[in-house]
Design an enzyme around this catalytic site. Structure first.
Site, PDB file in Angstrom:
ATOM      1  N   ASN A 211      39.927  57.509  46.873  1.00 18.91           N
ATOM      2  CA  ASN A 211      39.010  56.614  46.683  1.00 18.91           C
ATOM      3  C   ASN A 211      38.137  57.527  45.282  1.00 18.91           C
ATOM      4  O   ASN A 211      37.676  56.709  44.611  1.00 18.91           O
ATOM      5  CB  ASN A 211      38.154  56.002  47.663  1.00 18.91           C
ATOM      6  CG  ASN A 211      38.636  55.046  48.125  1.00 18.91           C
ATOM      7  OD1 ASN A 211      39.744  54.444  47.732  1.00 18.91           O
ATOM      8  ND2 ASN A 211      37.932  54.399  49.342  1.00 18.91           N
ATOM      9  N   CYS A 263      33.357  50.541  48.785  1.00 19.76           N
ATOM     10  CA  CYS A 263      34.317  51.690  49.128  1.00 19.76           C
ATOM     11  C   CYS A 263      33.964  52.810  48.212  1.00 19.76           C
ATOM     12  O   CYS A 263      33.656  53.915  48.362  1.00 19.76           O
ATOM     13  CB  CYS A 263      35.762  51.434  49.415  1.00 19.76           C
ATOM     14  SG  CYS A 263      36.049  50.034  50.672  1.00 19.76           S
ATOM     15  N   ARG A 330      28.868  43.487  47.719  1.00 24.58           N
ATOM     16  CA  ARG A 330      28.382  44.828  48.336  1.00 24.58           C
ATOM     17  C   ARG A 330      28.241  45.875  47.104  1.00 24.58           C
ATOM     18  O   ARG A 330      29.414  45.910  46.654  1.00 24.58           O
ATOM     19  CB  ARG A 330      28.849  45.233  49.636  1.00 24.58           C
ATOM     20  CG  ARG A 330      28.740  44.667  50.985  1.00 24.58           C
ATOM     21  CD  ARG A 330      29.417  44.994  52.009  1.00 24.58           C
ATOM     22  NE  ARG A 330      30.764  44.670  51.813  1.00 24.58           N
ATOM     23  CZ  ARG A 330      31.761  44.994  52.758  1.00 24.58           C
ATOM     24  NH1 ARG A 330      31.631  45.569  53.726  1.00 24.58           N
ATOM     25  NH2 ARG A 330      32.983  44.731  52.612  1.00 24.58           N
TER      26      ARG A 330
HETATM   27  C1  UGA Z   1      39.169  50.502  47.216  1.00 25.02           C
HETATM   28  C2  UGA Z   1      40.482  51.324  46.858  1.00 25.02           C
HETATM   29  O1  UGA Z   1      41.176  50.656  45.722  1.00 25.02           O
HETATM   30  C3  UGA Z   1      41.511  50.867  48.033  1.00 25.02           C
HETATM   31  O2  UGA Z   1      42.664  51.629  47.667  1.00 25.02           O
HETATM   32  C4  UGA Z   1      40.925  51.475  49.125  1.00 25.02           C
HETATM   33  O3  UGA Z   1      41.606  50.993  50.348  1.00 25.02           O
HETATM   34  C5  UGA Z   1      39.340  50.463  49.457  1.00 25.02           C
HETATM   35  O4  UGA Z   1      38.632  50.780  48.332  1.00 25.02           O
HETATM   36  C6  UGA Z   1      38.778  50.805  50.734  1.00 25.02           C
HETATM   37  O5  UGA Z   1      38.677  52.231  50.912  1.00 25.02           O
HETATM   38  O6  UGA Z   1      38.753  50.488  51.519  1.00 25.02           O
HETATM   39  P1  UGA Z   1      38.159  47.976  46.728  1.00 25.02           P
HETATM   40  O7  UGA Z   1      36.783  48.397  47.143  1.00 25.02           O
HETATM   41  O8  UGA Z   1      38.892  46.640  47.274  1.00 25.02           O
HETATM   42  O9  UGA Z   1      39.496  49.158  46.918  1.00 25.02           O
HETATM   43  O10 UGA Z   1      38.152  47.906  45.076  1.00 25.02           O
HETATM   44  P2  UGA Z   1      38.988  48.407  43.807  1.00 25.02           P
HETATM   45  O11 UGA Z   1      40.128  47.399  43.353  1.00 25.02           O
HETATM   46  O12 UGA Z   1      39.413  49.641  43.763  1.00 25.02           O
HETATM   47  O13 UGA Z   1      37.874  47.996  42.612  1.00 25.02           O
HETATM   48  C7  UGA Z   1      36.376  48.926  42.583  1.00 25.02           C
HETATM   49  C8  UGA Z   1      35.683  48.689  41.665  1.00 25.02           C
HETATM   50  O14 UGA Z   1      35.969  49.321  40.548  1.00 25.02           O
HETATM   51  C9  UGA Z   1      35.517  47.259  41.273  1.00 25.02           C
HETATM   52  O15 UGA Z   1      33.915  46.903  41.062  1.00 25.02           O
HETATM   53  C10 UGA Z   1      36.235  47.045  40.113  1.00 25.02           C
HETATM   54  O16 UGA Z   1      35.553  46.030  39.176  1.00 25.02           O
HETATM   55  C11 UGA Z   1      36.125  48.202  39.392  1.00 25.02           C
HETATM   56  N1  UGA Z   1      37.075  48.675  38.455  1.00 25.02           N
HETATM   57  C12 UGA Z   1      38.384  48.701  38.910  1.00 25.02           C
HETATM   58  C13 UGA Z   1      36.827  49.067  37.178  1.00 25.02           C
HETATM   59  O17 UGA Z   1      35.856  49.037  36.851  1.00 25.02           O
HETATM   60  N2  UGA Z   1      37.827  49.204  36.268  1.00 25.02           N
HETATM   61  C14 UGA Z   1      39.087  49.549  36.876  1.00 25.02           C
HETATM   62  O18 UGA Z   1      40.180  49.916  35.985  1.00 25.02           O
HETATM   63  C15 UGA Z   1      39.338  49.375  38.089  1.00 25.02           C
END
Ligand code: UGA
Length: 433
Positions: A211, A263, A330
């Site tokens: 993460n 996360c 969140r």
């Molecule tokens: C994240 C991880 O991706 C999962 O692998 C992990 O299991 C999970 O946390 C956890 O620990 O439970 P998640 O919190 O669902 O998953 O979200 P992400 O898809 O990683 O996105 C996180 C944030 O980053 C969002 O606000 C999204 O908009 C942002 N983001 C994502 C960006 O700004 N740029 C990107 O290229 C990708």
């Protein structure tokens, strides 16, 4: 579906995002899964097949497995834990004041397991993201009963969590007890994904590091985006070119308003905390957090530079969820931005296709919410796209522009075609394109 001999009776402690996805997934594989939560209202709703948040596919599986009685929901620990072969801990581990993880909910769950599984020796499986050392702590806590402990971190993404359960990039198991690890690995038979069996510290650290790295990638992308735009470069193209190198990879390289959710922010902070505790370099993790916070300020700065003062100005913010395909707010970057805008004296009008702003769920942010993007934009001096909902990429831009008072559009998630936005009459500023 498994044959009867390998179906296990399993307990899941915590009916949140992780717990429910795992419970439904394990039940779908044929196991008998009982889920415990202290929230009685949540349990009552789940018994009727109502999932308290949006996660594609989860509701259907819950209803199906409830009907065939492979899923049971209860707030009675005895009912859930008695006779369970394994107890999966899926409780939240939020940020503590020192930046580490608050392990209070984890410790309370462990006390409950200890008390109500007295006659059994369930394998304790930690799914929650924990800091290094939790496995050892649990082993010590149950030393008198020699209860086996396995770290089996979750890698689910909200919005595609069910898919991630059935198609994992990896299944990681960490324990000193080979038999316990083999028993947990057997549960996942039928799921195709590489299995890593390792020691507990490696399993715990690999989740936190995963993460933290995703968060670092996003902050890196945001830094490059800022450099590209101040020098007249094409942000999206620069990042696309970067991502074609398999050593870098295209994932989590989208620039924008920064990362949020339950996360990435807390795990990056926990990584910094762990690095400091381990006398290891922590500056990288600290810098990525600072860059992330600054992305919101960057949007406020763009608005202020264009509108002179934000006080009394009407700003429409499209998107409240921390990312698309979820109703989760969140640590949402959008809510943080709204709060900063309100502090400047701006009037904020919002829209989200899935989130309903409530005083209790939005961290004290009070802004007006409208039922459509066009309604939210009505009379606005500026519009900000704060969540990458695909429907915002398909908006009727001419209609949107006509409903506004001003012409400023800050696309903080890079969802629009710049040429189309400019053709519709917008003064278009993008962060991710
Ligand atoms: C994240 C991880 O991706 C999962 O692998 C992990 O299991 C999970 O946390 C956890 O620990 O439970 P998640 O919190 O669902 O998953 O979200 P992400 O898809 O990683 O996105 C996180 C944030 O980053 C969002 O606000 C999204 O908009 C942002 N983001 C994502 C960006 O700004 N740029 C990107 O290229 C990708």
């Amino acid at each position: 579906m498994l044959d009867a001999a390998v179906r296990e009776r399993l307990a899941v402690v915590g009916a949140g995002h992780v717990g429910l996805v795992y419970a439904a997934g394990l039940a779908e594989l044929g196991h008998h899964v009982s889920v415990l939560d202290i929230d009685r209202d949540r349990i009552a709703a789940l018994r009727r097949g109502i999932v308290p948040f949006f996660e594609p596919g989860l509701g259907d599986l819950v209803k199906k497995d409830l009907a065939v009685r492979r899923l049971l929901f209860s707030s009675q620990p005895g009912e859930v834990l008695k006779g369970a072969k394994m107890a999966f801990i899926c409780v939240p581990t939020p940020s503590a004041n020192d930046g580490g993880l608050d392990e209070g909910p984890m410790r309370r769950a462990l006390q409950t397991i200890r008390r109500f599984s007295r006659r059994d020796r369930p394998i304790i499986v930690t799914k929650s993201t924990v800091s290094v050392g939790m496995n050892r702590y649990i082993k010590d806590l149950f030393r008198d009963r020699k209860v086996p402990v396995v770290s089996n971190p979750e890698y689910l993404r909200e919005g595609s969590a069910m898919h991630d359960f059935f198609h994992p990039h990896r299944i990681v198991l960490g324990s000193d007890d080979g038999d316990a690890m083999a028993a947990v690995a057997k549960l996942y038979e039928g799921i195709d994904g590489p299995v890593f069996t390792t020691d507990p510290v490696t399993a715990e650290l690999s989740k936190l590091a995963s993460n933290a790295f995703l968060a670092l990638k996003i902050s890196f992308a945001n830094s490059i985006a800022r450099i590209a735009s101040s020098n007249g470069g094409d942000v999206a193209e620069t990042l696309r070119i970067l991502g074609t190198d398999p050593r870098i990879g295209p994932g989590h390289l989208r620039a924008g308003l920064g990362f949020g959710g339950a996360c990435l922010p807390k795990d990056l902070a926990a990584m910094e905390h762990l690095a400091r505790r381990s006398a290891a370099p922590y500056e990288l993790f600290a810098a990525a957090q600072a860059i992330n916070r600054d992305q919101r300020q960057h949007v406020v700065d763009i608005l202020t530079a264009k509108l002179m003062s934000l006080s009394g100005r009407r700003i429409a913010v499209l998107g409240l969820a921390f990312k698309a395909d979820t109703d989760d707010v969140r640590e949402s970057p959008s809510l943080a931005l709204i709060s900063e805008l309100l502090d400047t004296g701006a009037n904020v009008v919002t829209h989200d296709p899935m989130v309903k702003l409530r005083a209790s769920s939005n961290g004290g942010v009070f802004a007006t919410q409208r039922r459509s993007a066009v309604e939210a934009a009505k009379g606005a001096h500026a519009l900000v796209i704060a969540t990458e909902w695909p429907q915002y990429g398909k908006l009727d831009l001419t209609r949107l522009r006509r409903s506004m008072k001003g012409d400023l559009l800050v696309d903080a998630r890079g969802v629009l075609e710049p040429a189309a936005a400019r053709a519709a009459g917008f003064d278009y500023v993008a962060i991710g394109t």
